[in-house]
Write an enzyme that holds these catalytic residues in place. Structure first.
Site, PDB file in Angstrom:
ATOM      1  N   ARG A 154      35.508  46.966  46.931  1.00 26.81           N
ATOM      2  CA  ARG A 154      36.748  46.410  47.490  1.00 26.81           C
ATOM      3  C   ARG A 154      37.872  47.414  47.289  1.00 26.81           C
ATOM      4  O   ARG A 154      37.809  48.273  46.421  1.00 26.81           O
ATOM      5  CB  ARG A 154      37.102  45.077  46.833  1.00 26.81           C
ATOM      6  CG  ARG A 154      37.545  45.171  45.370  1.00 26.81           C
ATOM      7  CD  ARG A 154      38.403  43.967  44.993  1.00 26.81           C
ATOM      8  NE  ARG A 154      38.610  43.793  43.571  1.00 26.81           N
ATOM      9  CZ  ARG A 154      39.625  44.318  42.880  1.00 26.81           C
ATOM     10  NH1 ARG A 154      40.487  45.121  43.474  1.00 26.81           N
ATOM     11  NH2 ARG A 154      39.749  44.062  41.589  1.00 26.81           N
ATOM     12  N   ASP A 167      46.473  52.185  34.334  1.00 29.28           N
ATOM     13  CA  ASP A 167      46.291  51.367  35.539  1.00 29.28           C
ATOM     14  C   ASP A 167      47.286  51.819  36.613  1.00 29.28           C
ATOM     15  O   ASP A 167      47.141  52.898  37.170  1.00 29.28           O
ATOM     16  CB  ASP A 167      46.426  49.879  35.161  1.00 29.28           C
ATOM     17  CG  ASP A 167      45.923  48.945  36.240  1.00 29.28           C
ATOM     18  OD1 ASP A 167      45.944  49.317  37.411  1.00 29.28           O
ATOM     19  OD2 ASP A 167      45.525  47.810  35.917  1.00 29.28           O
TER      20      ASP A 167
HETATM   21  C1  BGC Z   1      41.839  46.169  39.079  1.00 32.41           C
HETATM   22  C2  BGC Z   1      41.162  45.163  38.209  1.00 32.41           C
HETATM   23  C3  BGC Z   1      40.790  45.826  36.901  1.00 32.41           C
HETATM   24  C4  BGC Z   1      41.991  46.490  36.266  1.00 32.41           C
HETATM   25  C5  BGC Z   1      41.672  47.223  35.013  1.00 32.41           C
HETATM   26  C6  BGC Z   1      43.004  46.736  38.348  1.00 32.41           C
HETATM   27  O1  BGC Z   1      43.663  47.660  39.130  1.00 32.41           O
HETATM   28  O2  BGC Z   1      42.237  45.568  40.284  1.00 32.41           O
HETATM   29  O3  BGC Z   1      40.035  44.634  38.862  1.00 32.41           O
HETATM   30  O4  BGC Z   1      40.236  44.869  36.014  1.00 32.41           O
HETATM   31  O5  BGC Z   1      42.575  47.371  37.180  1.00 32.41           O
HETATM   32  O6  BGC Z   1      40.775  48.232  35.217  1.00 32.41           O
HETATM   33 CA    CA Z   2      45.906  48.477  39.496  1.00 33.37          CA
END
Ligand code: BGC
Ligand code: CA
Length: 298
Positions: free
Chosen positions: A100, A203
């Site tokens: 995804r 992130d």
């Molecule tokens: C993703 C999550 C993931 C998180 C930490 C996010 O950007 O969408 O699915 O758990 O990052 O890796």
């Molecule tokens: Ca993210």
């Protein structure tokens, strides 16, 4: 510096904050519900739209002609926020139905960059190397830039547009590329920051007017300001949640930092221990401003 709650527990996996200058609204998404949120800074009004016929919405950006574009499931699409209507712009990852889309953002020429990830059992534990990084131009041409990514995540560009910063969350680092703005290509990958032990995973991120990166540390209870030249942490914002997911600058002067967070996979006990997980925060008096985001040209 002070941290306040803008919206308390309004979702599960809040992500992708995007500032809309014209309306002075913050947009963000809740990936799995899947909902696009809009918060009006002037009126404090909070509106949301639940998307139909898709499982996920993973990023949101403005369009230069007005309106929004989003990434959903394995697609780029336009979104009419009032009606919730999606119109597909392009599909990605046709070779693997299991992946995804994840984080996405526009470069200074208005291309929409976004990357994918494989199935994830628990946060950060993903089936390896199934992700790809793409860009979409105004004529809806999709270009593939990188493959074998774990979890495609934050991006930012230097103000001279000669460097693109990029996060593959599983690597626990931030990389830089030479960026060719005209051609929309990246090259010369190198690591510029490693997340310290016990500080979680990188992130989402954004950049300030001094060229420093603000990186949300998932499982790291913080957002850090990093010097991409030295790799040093210049500031650490301690947060009341363990899993901040992303951040962006906004406000009339771009001197407010908005941070999204998550409570995905939390137990009942964790949900009670962290009542602010799944909230949006605002940080003020940082002593530095951000830069306006770019919108999609298409
Ligand atoms: C993703 C999550 C993931 C998180 C930490 C996010 O950007 O969408 O699915 O758990 O990052 O890796
Ligand atoms: Ca993210």
């Amino acid at each position: 510096m002070s941290v306040s709650v803008v919206l308390q527990r309004v979702g599960e996996l809040l992500e992708g904050p995007h500032w809309d200058e014209k309306s002075q609204c913050l947009y963000f998404i809740d990936i799995k519900t899947p909902v696009v949120h809009q918060w009006n800074r002037t009126t404090d009004e909070h509106k949301k739209v639940m998307l139909q016929n898709v499982k996920t919405v993973t990023s949101v950006v403005g369009r230069k002609q007005g309106g929004l574009a989003v990434t959903v499931d394995q697609e780029y699409a336009t979104l009419d926020f009032e009606s919730g209507e999606l119109k597909s712009l392009a599909k990605v990852d046709r070779h693997n139905p299991e992946t995804r889309m994840n984080d996405g953002k526009c470069d200074a020429m208005g291309r929409y960059w976004a990357g994918t990830m494989g199935p994830e059992k628990v946060p950060t534990k993903v089936e390896p190397e199934l992700g790809t990084l793409y860009s979409l131009d105004k004529d809806c041409n999709v270009i593939c830039h990188l493959s074998k990514i774990g979890i495609s995540n934050g991006m930012a560009w230097s103000s001279d547009n000669r460097t693109m910063y990029y996060i593959d969350t599983v690597t626990k680092q931030v990389d830089a590329f030479d960026f060719d703005l005209e051609g929309g290509r990246i090259s010369n990958r190198r690591s510029i920051f490693k997340v310290p032990e016990n500080k979680g995973y990188a992130d989402g991120m954004c950049i300030d007017e001094e060229g420093k990166l603000w990186i949300a540390l998932y499982f790291g209870t913080s957002v850090v300001r990093v010097d991409p030249q030295t790799g040093d942490i210049l500031k650490l914002l301690e947060l009341p949640v363990s899993c901040p997911t992303s951040c962006c600058f906004g406000g009339p002067d771009y001197d407010e930092l908005y941070i999204t967070s998550t409570h995905q996979y939390f137990t009942e006990e964790q949900l009670q221990q962290e009542p602010l997980a799944g909230s949006v925060f605002k940080v003020t008096n940082l002593g530095v401003k951000g830069v306006p985001p770019h919108n999609f040209e298409g």
